[in-house]
Design an enzyme around this catalytic site. Structure first.
Site, PDB file in Angstrom:
ATOM      1  CE  LYS A   5      10.605  -3.673   2.924  1.00  0.00           C
ATOM      2  NZ  LYS A   5      10.961  -4.665   1.902  1.00  0.00           N
ATOM      3  CE1 TYR A  46      15.742  -5.559   1.601  1.00  0.00           C
ATOM      4  CE2 TYR A  46      13.916  -6.683   0.535  1.00  0.00           C
ATOM      5  CZ  TYR A  46      14.469  -6.094   1.652  1.00  0.00           C
ATOM      6  OH  TYR A  46      13.745  -6.063   2.815  1.00  0.00           O
TER       7      TYR A  46
END
Length: 286
Positions: free
Chosen positions: A77, A52
């Site tokens: 993640k 992200y």
């Protein structure tokens, strides 16, 4: 307005807020202000990812909030470019440093690489090492179909605590939820109010869950917004949920869902909206 999310106990005994803030597609500057707003409003789970590009801003907002580290559940993640045992350990350390934390509450494999499941397994074994060393409190996966999860379970020691997948009333993922439940894995919904059907689709393919008559009728019945009704549907199914917003009013609205519940019949009415069509990527594509 209730200011604390209920919690879900993961399969290793760790407690995780049932509702948190997702920051996918949030710019770094938007992320900083959105996370700070969410924490001030009572959110205690923030979900980000290396891919992200906003882990640093999540960490900055966490520190600016004045909350103790142990008061906020932080998920990030591992991206597929960093799969492999040693690569995963190195990538985790980079994420931890960007976040500016001593540990991560939940570390997920972002996608299965279906054409190379061996690298997915090796990455998960790295996550198991991080768990054993206390650098993470729980580990899991994202976007795994039952077949892929079964492959992983047969080759790992630790059952994932969470499987985070696209899930909303237009795509209810019954098979994934059933598999997860059989193995004690919490299903966590991304794009829970169907945003993926708007930002990832074009022309006639766009579907607006929040405009559906069933959802709008329930919203009028409970004097809630359509988004609040959909989020309540997730909670009534026992799902964890991470709605994304960068608008202060919407962040507050999404958290104001703990003072009502749908009836079993109403939950079934929303279940019936399932189309079986996902809006996001297929886990078998990679």
């Amino acid at each position: 307005m209730i200011t604390t999310s209920p919690e879900i106990t993961l399969n290793n005994g760790i407690r995780m807020p049932a509702l948190g803030l997702g920051v996918y597609r949030s710019s770094p500057e938007e992320t900083r202000s959105a996370v700070l707003t969410a924490l001030q409003r009572g959110y205690r789970l923030i979900d980000t990812a290396a891919a992200y590009g906003n882990e640093k801003e999540v960490g900055e907002a966490l520190r600016r909030s004045g909350l103790r580290r142990e008061e906020v559940f932080v998920t990030t993640k591992l991206w597929v470019d960093d799969y492999g045992y040693r690569n995963a350990l190195r990538a985790f350390e980079q994420s931890r440093r960007r976040l500016g934390v001593d540990y991560v509450d939940l570390y997920l494999l972002h996608w299965p690489v279906h054409s190379d499941l061996a690298s997915t397994v090796a990455s998960y074994r790295a996550a198991e090492t991080l768990l054993a060393e206390g650098r993470v409190r729980a580990i899991g996966v994202s976007n795994h179909a039952p077949e892929q999860l079964a492959h992983l379970l047969a080759r790992s020691r630790v059952v994932p605590s969470v499987n985070q997948v696209e899930l909303h009333p237009f795509f209810v993922q019954r098979d994934v939820r059933a598999f997860d439940a059989r193995h004690g894995i919490v299903t966590q919904s991304w794009s829970p109010i169907g945003g993926v059907d708007r930002y990832a689709a074009e022309g006639p393919a766009v579907r607006d869950l929040l405009a559906h008559p069933v959802i709008r009728d329930l919203a009028r019945r409970y004097a809630k917004t359509p988004a609040q009704v959909v989020l309540r549907w997730h909670l009534d199914h026992g799902l964890a949920v991470i709605p994304k917003s960068v608008r202060a009013a919407r962040i507050a609205e999404n958290f104001d869902v703990f003072d009502f519940a749908l009836t079993p019949q109403e939950v079934a009415e929303v279940d019936a909206l399932d189309t079986g069509v996902r809006g996001g990527p297929n886990p078998y594509w990679l």
